[in-house]
Motif scaffolding. Structure first.
Motif, PDB file in Angstrom:
ATOM      1  N   VAL A 291      53.028 -20.706  54.179  1.00 48.10           N
ATOM      2  CA  VAL A 291      53.166 -20.121  55.524  1.00 48.10           C
ATOM      3  C   VAL A 291      52.777 -18.642  55.608  1.00 48.10           C
ATOM      4  O   VAL A 291      52.676 -18.092  56.696  1.00 48.10           O
ATOM      5  CB  VAL A 291      54.612 -20.250  56.056  1.00 48.10           C
ATOM      6  CG1 VAL A 291      54.987 -21.695  56.290  1.00 48.10           C
ATOM      7  CG2 VAL A 291      55.590 -19.583  55.103  1.00 48.10           C
ATOM      8  N   GLY A 292      52.562 -18.009  54.454  1.00 48.73           N
ATOM      9  CA  GLY A 292      52.232 -16.578  54.475  1.00 48.73           C
ATOM     10  C   GLY A 292      50.964 -16.282  55.254  1.00 48.73           C
ATOM     11  O   GLY A 292      50.786 -15.174  55.762  1.00 48.73           O
ATOM     12  N   HIS A 293      50.104 -17.290  55.360  1.00 45.75           N
ATOM     13  CA  HIS A 293      48.809 -17.061  55.988  1.00 45.75           C
ATOM     14  C   HIS A 293      48.668 -17.768  57.321  1.00 45.75           C
ATOM     15  O   HIS A 293      47.572 -18.155  57.727  1.00 45.75           O
ATOM     16  CB  HIS A 293      47.684 -17.423  55.011  1.00 45.75           C
ATOM     17  CG  HIS A 293      47.819 -16.647  53.751  1.00 45.75           C
ATOM     18  ND1 HIS A 293      47.639 -15.283  53.707  1.00 45.75           N
ATOM     19  CD2 HIS A 293      48.226 -17.015  52.518  1.00 45.75           C
ATOM     20  CE1 HIS A 293      47.903 -14.848  52.478  1.00 45.75           C
ATOM     21  NE2 HIS A 293      48.261 -15.876  51.739  1.00 45.75           N
ATOM     22  N   VAL A 294      49.776 -17.947  58.006  1.00 44.41           N
ATOM     23  CA  VAL A 294      49.686 -18.333  59.412  1.00 44.41           C
ATOM     24  C   VAL A 294      50.013 -17.093  60.254  1.00 44.41           C
ATOM     25  O   VAL A 294      50.626 -16.136  59.768  1.00 44.41           O
ATOM     26  CB  VAL A 294      50.629 -19.511  59.783  1.00 44.41           C
ATOM     27  CG1 VAL A 294      50.305 -20.741  58.954  1.00 44.41           C
ATOM     28  CG2 VAL A 294      52.087 -19.128  59.607  1.00 44.41           C
TER      29      VAL A 294
ATOM     30  N   PRO B  49      45.460  -6.183  58.527  1.00 42.23           N
ATOM     31  CA  PRO B  49      44.731  -7.184  57.748  1.00 42.23           C
ATOM     32  C   PRO B  49      45.631  -7.843  56.705  1.00 42.23           C
ATOM     33  O   PRO B  49      46.646  -7.280  56.299  1.00 42.23           O
ATOM     34  CB  PRO B  49      43.635  -6.357  57.058  1.00 42.23           C
ATOM     35  CG  PRO B  49      44.200  -4.982  56.969  1.00 42.23           C
ATOM     36  CD  PRO B  49      45.101  -4.811  58.158  1.00 42.23           C
ATOM     37  N   CYS B  50      45.239  -9.035  56.281  1.00 44.22           N
ATOM     38  CA  CYS B  50      45.964  -9.773  55.244  1.00 44.22           C
ATOM     39  C   CYS B  50      45.090  -9.832  53.987  1.00 44.22           C
ATOM     40  O   CYS B  50      43.860  -9.788  54.077  1.00 44.22           O
ATOM     41  CB  CYS B  50      46.257 -11.185  55.752  1.00 44.22           C
ATOM     42  SG  CYS B  50      47.286 -12.154  54.630  1.00 44.22           S
ATOM     43  N   ALA B  51      45.734  -9.959  52.825  1.00 37.52           N
ATOM     44  CA  ALA B  51      44.985 -10.031  51.564  1.00 37.52           C
ATOM     45  C   ALA B  51      44.020 -11.213  51.546  1.00 37.52           C
ATOM     46  O   ALA B  51      43.019 -11.205  50.828  1.00 37.52           O
ATOM     47  CB  ALA B  51      45.958 -10.123  50.391  1.00 37.52           C
ATOM     48  N   CYS B  52      44.299 -12.259  52.359  1.00 34.17           N
ATOM     49  CA  CYS B  52      43.442 -13.451  52.362  1.00 34.17           C
ATOM     50  C   CYS B  52      42.177 -13.246  53.184  1.00 34.17           C
ATOM     51  O   CYS B  52      41.304 -14.101  53.208  1.00 34.17           O
ATOM     52  CB  CYS B  52      44.211 -14.647  52.925  1.00 34.17           C
ATOM     53  SG  CYS B  52      44.476 -14.565  54.704  1.00 34.17           S
ATOM     54  N   GLY B  53      42.081 -12.113  53.894  1.00 37.86           N
ATOM     55  CA  GLY B  53      40.928 -11.868  54.751  1.00 37.86           C
ATOM     56  C   GLY B  53      41.245 -12.075  56.223  1.00 37.86           C
ATOM     57  O   GLY B  53      40.447 -11.715  57.091  1.00 37.86           O
TER      58      GLY B  53
ATOM     59  N   GLY C 221      46.848 -10.188  61.008  1.00 39.00           N
ATOM     60  CA  GLY C 221      48.107 -10.459  61.699  1.00 39.00           C
ATOM     61  C   GLY C 221      48.883 -11.641  61.134  1.00 39.00           C
ATOM     62  O   GLY C 221      49.653 -12.280  61.842  1.00 39.00           O
ATOM     63  N   HIS C 222      48.686 -11.926  59.861  1.00 36.25           N
ATOM     64  CA  HIS C 222      49.424 -13.039  59.246  1.00 36.25           C
ATOM     65  C   HIS C 222      50.856 -12.605  58.913  1.00 36.25           C
ATOM     66  O   HIS C 222      51.154 -11.408  58.856  1.00 36.25           O
ATOM     67  CB  HIS C 222      48.712 -13.502  57.970  1.00 36.25           C
ATOM     68  CG  HIS C 222      47.432 -14.212  58.244  1.00 36.25           C
ATOM     69  ND1 HIS C 222      46.594 -14.677  57.271  1.00 36.25           N
ATOM     70  CD2 HIS C 222      46.835 -14.549  59.428  1.00 36.25           C
ATOM     71  CE1 HIS C 222      45.556 -15.278  57.807  1.00 36.25           C
ATOM     72  NE2 HIS C 222      45.668 -15.204  59.121  1.00 36.25           N
ATOM     73  N   ILE C 223      51.722 -13.594  58.643  1.00 36.04           N
ATOM     74  CA  ILE C 223      53.106 -13.269  58.280  1.00 36.04           C
ATOM     75  C   ILE C 223      53.107 -12.340  57.062  1.00 36.04           C
ATOM     76  O   ILE C 223      53.855 -11.362  57.014  1.00 36.04           O
ATOM     77  CB  ILE C 223      53.914 -14.560  58.023  1.00 36.04           C
ATOM     78  CG1 ILE C 223      54.099 -15.329  59.343  1.00 36.04           C
ATOM     79  CG2 ILE C 223      55.272 -14.238  57.404  1.00 36.04           C
ATOM     80  CD1 ILE C 223      54.882 -16.624  59.222  1.00 36.04           C
TER      81      ILE C 223
HETATM   82 ZN   LIG Z   1      46.649 -14.220  55.095  1.00 34.20          ZN
END
Ligand SMILES: [Zn+2]
Length: 319
Positions: free
Chosen positions: A161-164, A178-182, A185-187
């Protein structure tokens, strides 16, 4: 008698427990050793384990990577190996090729945390039990205790769920983090360890992880506001989980961010969850307190959790 070795492979440390002794090594990860290739890091992992594992042992290893546990294939992990070229690392095959005498069991670290949490804190009446880890990344796993099963999808995944997208009432600058996944605004962008620091920066709040808890104890307003912002996406996630699953009786929350703030994190989470918004909310303060449990440091032991999974305490099952 067969020796049992337990290992925990995180982005920062590789811990190996033989008997009652635990040794700790810098992890063979891009986080710890950014100059090395993924192939070299994996070689180092296999070499280190080869040296420390006795002949004929069984090894239960908790891995900080999304993992198909049945196939022993890692499906990617930023802090450990970045984005592997193929997107998949045949970890079990690599370990078994070097040491065919060893019985290897690979367990995702969140699954290992869930098993440890269930062993330590499940009540006899609990039906579904979830464990959320909030550290450098964020994920959740749910176990169906009556069936002793952790259901996973066709790839072996559950609860990433970290990347929703985070549900948040924060200012637009926070929602655009930004998120580490690219993604954006992700959790994880706002509620993980790096996320908390990033939120503090865009809100202009003076923040230092080391003294976050003591500053909250002193009643610093800015930091109380920071806590409210970074807990909100987690509270919204939990509200959704409880709404979707009436059998979800307990949720353990661990990982460095939550465990570092224990009572402050729990108080903020319960305050946000107890607010009723519509007829759909059935969450009184008492009900929230029955469900929510923020773990203290030492409550969760992924080494023992990996052993529990290997012993069949919970079965990771594709359904
Ligand atoms: Zn993410």
């Amino acid at each position: 008698m067969t020796d049992t070795v337990s290992a925990d492979l995180g982005g920062t440390w590789l811990r190996i427990r033989v008997g009652s002794a635990i040794e700790r090594f810098p992890a063979p990860s891009v986080l710890q050793q950014p100059g090395l290739s993924v192939d070299r890091l994996l070689q180092q992992l296999v070499d280190t384990l080869d040296v420390h594992v006795p002949h004929g042992a069984r090894v239960n290893m908790s891995c900080g990577a999304a993992l198909d546990e049945q196939k022993g294939v890692a499906l990617g992990s930023g802090p450990l190996w970045g984005d592997a070229p193929s997107g998949e690392i045949p970890l079990l095959h690599m370990l078994s090729s070097r040491r065919p005498d060893v019985r290897w069991t690979l367990v995702n670290d969140v699954t290992a945390g869930l098993a440890s949490y269930a062993r330590g804190f499940a009540r006899p009446t609990d039906r579904h039990l979830a464990y959320i880890t909030i550290s450098s990344g964020i994920a959740v796993r749910t176990a169906y205790l009556a069936e002793k099963v952790v259901p996973v999808d066709h790839r072996g995944l559950q609860g990433e769920v970290g990347h929703v997208r985070a549900v948040s009432s924060a200012p637009p600058a926070v929602l655009r983090l930004p998120c580490a996944c690219g993604g954006v605004g992700h959790i994880s962008s706002m509620s993980s360890g790096p996320g908390v620091a990033a939120v503090a920066q865009v809100l202009g709040i003076d923040y230092e992880e080391r003294i976050f808890a003591s500053s909250l104890a002193e009643g610093t307003d800015d930091l109380a506001r920071l806590l409210t912002v970074v807990v909100e996406p987690i509270a919204e996630l939990i509200r959704t989980m409880i709404t979707l699953d009436p059998r979800l009786d307990r949720i353990g929350i661990g990982g460095g961010v939550a465990e570092g703030l224990v009572e402050f994190y729990e108080r903020e989470l319960i305050a946000q969850l107890a607010g009723s918004r519509s007829y759909a909310d059935s969450l009184t303060s008492d009900r929230v307190r029955e469900i929510i449990h923020v773990c203290a440091p030492g409550d969760i032991d992924t080494l023992s959790g990996a052993d529990a999974i290997a012993d069949g305490y919970l079965r990771v099952t594709k359904i």
